[in-house]
Design a protein around this motif. Sequence first.
Motif, PDB file in Angstrom:
ATOM      1  N   TYR A  43      20.230 -53.377  -1.644  1.00 42.07           N
ATOM      2  CA  TYR A  43      20.297 -54.121  -0.386  1.00 42.07           C
ATOM      3  C   TYR A  43      21.723 -54.145   0.127  1.00 42.07           C
ATOM      4  CZ  TYR A  43      21.253 -57.970  -3.681  1.00 42.07           C
ATOM      5  OH  TYR A  43      21.748 -58.749  -4.693  1.00 42.07           O
ATOM      6  N   ARG A  68      21.820 -63.915 -13.376  1.00 46.65           N
ATOM      7  CA  ARG A  68      20.734 -64.608 -12.673  1.00 46.65           C
ATOM      8  C   ARG A  68      19.972 -65.458 -13.687  1.00 46.65           C
ATOM      9  NH1 ARG A  68      19.993 -59.118 -11.487  1.00 46.65           N
ATOM     10  NH2 ARG A  68      20.338 -58.503  -9.330  1.00 46.65           N
ATOM     11  N   ARG A  70      16.385 -64.336  -8.783  1.00 47.09           N
ATOM     12  CA  ARG A  70      17.068 -63.571  -7.744  1.00 47.09           C
ATOM     13  C   ARG A  70      17.187 -64.366  -6.445  1.00 47.09           C
ATOM     14  NH1 ARG A  70      14.801 -59.600  -5.677  1.00 47.09           N
ATOM     15  NH2 ARG A  70      16.646 -58.305  -5.451  1.00 47.09           N
ATOM     16  N   ALA A  91      21.726 -54.723  -5.796  1.00 53.34           N
ATOM     17  CA  ALA A  91      22.300 -55.255  -7.024  1.00 53.34           C
ATOM     18  C   ALA A  91      21.631 -54.543  -8.181  1.00 53.34           C
ATOM     19  CB  ALA A  91      22.053 -56.746  -7.138  1.00 53.34           C
ATOM     20  N   MET A 116      20.693 -63.105   0.596  1.00 51.37           N
ATOM     21  CA  MET A 116      19.471 -62.789   1.367  1.00 51.37           C
ATOM     22  C   MET A 116      18.475 -63.927   1.260  1.00 51.37           C
ATOM     23  SD  MET A 116      18.439 -58.995   0.165  1.00 51.37           S
ATOM     24  CE  MET A 116      18.352 -59.480  -1.531  1.00 51.37           C
TER      25      MET A 116
END
Length: 374
Positions: free
Chosen positions: A236, A291, A316, A248, A45
């Motif tokens: 998402y 992450r 992220r 996530a 995204m």
Amino acid sequence: MRTLAVVGGGVIGSAVAWSAAAAGWEVTIFDPAPGSGASWVAGGMLAPLSEGWPGEQAPLEFGAASLERWPEFGARLAAVTGVPVFVADETLTVALDAADAADLRTIADFVGSYGHRLELLDRAGVRAAEPGLARTARAGLLAPTEPAVDNRILVDALRQGCEQSGVHMRVEAVDNLADLEFDRIVLATGAAAARLWPGLAVHPLKGEILRLRHRPGAPPPPHRVIRARVHGRPIYLVPRADGIVVGATQYEAGFDTAVTVAGVRDLIADAEAVLPALGEYELTEASAGSRPATPDNLPLIGRLSERVVVAAGHGRNGILGVPLTVDAVLALLADDVLPEAKAADPQRFSAQTSPLVSGAAFFTGAAPSAGGNR
Ligand code: GLY
């Protein structure tokens, strides 16, 4: 020709390597498993506006500056591979209750005050835009300038770009930056960056995702990236050519990339609450990544010494941050500073972290010794 070692072959490292080679550097990437870390697990995204929130101006501005660069960057990549990297053009955040609907208005007002246009939709507007969404979706926030990319197409395109530009690939770990006999070094090992430069304010934040494949007869995936909150958890759905990536989870779990039963259960339940037809899709993959998180949701892009530049800590938003990070690192390699990336200078943490990255020691050129790069 001046030599550059890029330590870390994820999307940040390989994009820097590709662009630095084009700028005339002799580049070598070091990574024991290139492209296999957080870059491989990502949703893709590009949504700094939809993720905006009052008080978080700096991440908004950093993300928006990188988003602006994505169309040109994506076109350059597509010219390398002939394959487009974009998989959606827009992002739609939906509210399932009144509190979420109020939050959408807060986000729209906040990013609007920085000149970014988001469109509030009522229930009918959400249904018209994405008829497959749950009927409980009562409001929406449409971001017409926020697309998504297929992270795995991106990884592959950058690998091809590097190959075509003559970037050398060394499939090995680096234990100590001081061992690298290169004119300059870019440290791009994501969540593991502090292993090679102790004191860097970056740590792993675990995330799990699912990959779902569309099956014949099942309703099609949404056209846009769909974001929502279910039971307080963000969810998402990011379209892919053959289905959807669902993300996530988010946990403080160290370098743990095991997929948990609870993670998969929550992702499926939350995703179905948004898009009921998902149960008809095939579950093809559940995976987890680390992450590279920082305390203030801004990355670490700046000089650590005369020789070493860090490009890590994208949290992220690593894929979003690629084009701006590339421009910022190339500026640093030319002994310049890109104004849009100034807020990401790692010196902002130097007062609170190891003396190895602060004050007078900052530009000594000596890298502290540390463990491997994975
Ligand atoms: N890129 C979205 C996430 O990390 O969840």
